[in-house]
Each structure stands twice: as structure tokens, then as C-alpha cells.
Design an enzyme around this catalytic site. Structure first.
Site, PDB file in Angstrom:
ATOM      1  N   ASP A   1       0.834  -1.195   0.000  1.00  0.00           N
ATOM      2  CA  ASP A   1       0.000   0.000   0.000  1.00  0.00           C
ATOM      3  C   ASP A   1       0.874   1.252   0.000  1.00  0.00           C
ATOM      4  OD1 ASP A   1      -2.282  -1.516   0.079  1.00  0.00           O
ATOM      5  OD2 ASP A   1      -2.541  -1.349   2.253  1.00  0.00           O
TER       6      ASP A   1
ATOM      7  N   TYR B   1       6.266  -8.485   8.653  1.00  0.00           N
ATOM      8  CA  TYR B   1       5.991  -7.059   8.791  1.00  0.00           C
ATOM      9  C   TYR B   1       6.197  -6.586  10.227  1.00  0.00           C
ATOM     10  CZ  TYR B   1       3.344  -7.702   4.410  1.00  0.00           C
ATOM     11  OH  TYR B   1       2.951  -8.008   3.129  1.00  0.00           O
TER      12      TYR B   1
ATOM     13  N   ASP C   1      -7.135   1.449   8.114  1.00  0.00           N
ATOM     14  CA  ASP C   1      -5.867   2.048   8.525  1.00  0.00           C
ATOM     15  C   ASP C   1      -6.100   3.501   8.905  1.00  0.00           C
ATOM     16  OD1 ASP C   1      -5.654   3.759   6.190  1.00  0.00           O
ATOM     17  OD2 ASP C   1      -4.902   2.054   5.063  1.00  0.00           O
TER      18      ASP C   1
ATOM     19  N   ARG D   1      -3.804  -4.736   7.645  1.00  0.00           N
ATOM     20  CA  ARG D   1      -4.846  -3.781   8.052  1.00  0.00           C
ATOM     21  C   ARG D   1      -6.025  -4.518   8.690  1.00  0.00           C
ATOM     22  NH1 ARG D   1      -7.003  -1.436   3.105  1.00  0.00           N
ATOM     23  NH2 ARG D   1      -5.802  -2.959   1.935  1.00  0.00           N
TER      24      ARG D   1
END
Length: 286
Positions: free
Chosen positions: A38, A66, A80, A171
Site C-alpha cells: 500500500d 511485517y 488504517d 490492516r
């Protein structure tokens, strides 16, 4: 030029933005990327250049890791922090309560893809429908969270380390954790620290690539994405059969291998079954 460059994607760029700029840097239209990030996300974005684009299909199944920041008490339409706030609640969660809830999200779990995603339903991207104010039913998908750790907790925010299978939306994971706690939550930041065999320590800042006069120095050979598999060197006769697309006898254990010529050229990703080696994907120059 052929190879893979491990880009440290900056915030604000789409993955397509990155590949568009690197087409000019490497002076080729034959470029693809592995694993979309993203715009708000940063970190590891492998970009495949030239003949290395033949490896993109294998990268679609790569596991990712992540570091994410979860903001508790805020729910948004995009899941988000960049989205419109749908609900805001007071947060009264202890660190132990937070750690306890994480156990629900380890292993194989079901996840409903977010509306703000590039997935298509009936030929239309969900994000395009979402921007028009539409919401459609999405089927839950099975993903796997191999590792989920809390690196830091400060009441309203938590920093997470997530090692997950392909198709995982961090997310949505943040939103679901917040929902399970009863206060809601959204993702406040995201950095991909590994993708497949590549780590953030190996990455090159995008700005460095845009400013360099010798971009080829940052290209890794395509076989590095398969370094988890053992290497085998073929005889000249076996190499000839490989280049012709033919299988051949090779009395070694069943499994997946990197096959090389006598001169060290990476020829193919191969599989061996019952002593017969055959091509999974060839990478030699024609």
C-alpha cells in the site's frame, strides 16, 4: 540488464509508481514487482528486471514479515489510519489482556478481505467500488499467521511483528484484533521487513536507485530467490537436454533444485521425481 533489485519502498509511493520509475532507470519495459505494498507502507519490494520477470509467478506465494503499529480505539473505513473515522472508543486494555488476545490470531485463521483492496469481484476492483460508496459481500479466506509478537505496548498503541502467508491483510488483522478487544482498532503504520528470501538489510532505498549512474550494481541474480533449494551442476549432456526442454536421469533425492551449467550459469528451477529431473521454469538465455 537482468536481475532482481530489492527496493526499500518509501511511504507515499504505490508499487506501480516504483516500477514505472525503475523502467527508466534500467532502460527496459520488462519490469515487474513481487508483492504489492500500500502507498502508506514502506520496506521490502522485490522488483524483477528483464528475464528475471520469469520468476515473478513464484514470488506470489512467498511468505512475508511485517512490523506494524496497531492504534486501538479507532475504527476507519479503510482499516488504517488514513481512512475516515467510523467509530472512536475509550481504550482500557492491559498489556496482559492484549497479549492474551493475540493467541486467537496465530495459526490458520479466516480473514475477510477489506473493501479498500485491489481484489476483484465480478470484474471490478473492491477499492473502486469502495470509493463510490459501495460495499459488496466478500467471502472469508484462510490465511496463516506463523508468528505474531507484541514488540511494544503503550495502552493505545501496540507494535507488532507479523510473519504470515500470502494474501494476508495486516490492516484487517489490526482491525480484527481491535474488534476482539471490544474497542476497535486500525493500522497506523506498516513496514515489510522480509519477503520470501529477501530481508530489509539487503534493500536499496528508492532514492539511491533514482540517483545512481550504475543501477546494475544493485541487481541480484534471479537464482537468489530460490536459495532455499539445493544447487546441482549438470553435465554437458544434461545441460543440452535441459536447454531442449527434455527430462533426464539424475540419481539424487526427490525434491526441488537449482540447476547450473558447468560454467556456473543458472539454467532452471527443477524438480526430481524417482531419479528423473525435469524443468519447473527455465532461466537461461535463449
Amino acid at each position: 540488464m537482468n536481475g532482481i533489485v530489492i527496493v526499500d519502498k518509501p511511504e507515499g509511493w504505490t508499487s506501480q509508481d516504483v516500477t514505472a520509475r525503475l523502467r527508466r532507470v534500467f532502460n527496459t519495459r520488462r519490469i515487474g514487482h513481487g508483492g504489492t505494498l500500500d502507498p502508506m507502507a514502506t520496506g521490502v519490494l522485490p522488483v524483477f528486471v528483464g528475464r528475471a520477470t520469469r520468476g515473478v509467478e513464484f514470488f506470489e506465494h512467498a511468505e512475508k514479515m511485517y512490523e506494524a503499529t496497531l492504534r486501538l480505539g479507532i475504527s476507519t473505513d479503510t482499516e488504517d489510519i488514513t481512512g475516515a473515522v467510523l467509530e472512536q472508543k475509550e481504550v482500557a486494555i492491559s498489556e496482559q489482556e492484549f497479549l492474551n488476545i493475540l493467541t486467537r490470531f496465530r495459526g490458520k485463521i479466516q480473514q475477510i478481505p477489506p473493501m479498500y483492496s485491489a481484489l476483484k469481484v465480478n470484474g471490478q476492483k473492491l477499492c473502486d467500488l469502495a470509493r463510490k460508496g459501495k460495499e459488496v459481500e466478500r467471502q472469508p479466506r484462510e490465511i496463516e499467521i506463523f508468528r505474531l509478537e507484541c514488540l511494544e505496548f503503550s495502552g493505545e498503541t501496540a507494535r507488532l511483528l507479523v510473519h504470515c502467508s500470502k494474501g494476508t491483510y495486516i490492516r484487517t488483522l489490526c482491525k480484527d484484533i481491535g474488534a476482539a478487544l471490544g474497542c476497535g482498532g486500525c493500522m497506523a503504520s506498516l513496514r515489510r521487513v522480509s519477503a520470501g528470501e529477501y530481508r530489509i538489510e539487503e534493500s536499496v532505498p528508492l532514492q539511491t536507485l533514482l540517483e545512481t549512474e550504475e543501477p546494475e550494481q544493485y541487481l541480484r541474480t534471479v537464482d537468489t530467490m530460490f536459495r532455499q533449494f539445493p544447487a546441482v551442476t549438470l553435465t554437458p549432456n544434461q545441460e543440452k537436454r535441459c536447454r531442449n526442454g527434455n527430462a533426464f536421469t539424475l540419481p539424487i533425492a526427490d525434491g526441488t533444485y537449482r540447476a547450473y551449467s558447468q560454467s556456473g550459469e543458472f539454467l532452471m528451477l527443477a524438480k526430481v521425481e524417482a531419479g528423473i529431473m525435469s524443468t519447473v521454469k527455465s532461466f537461461f538465455e535463449v
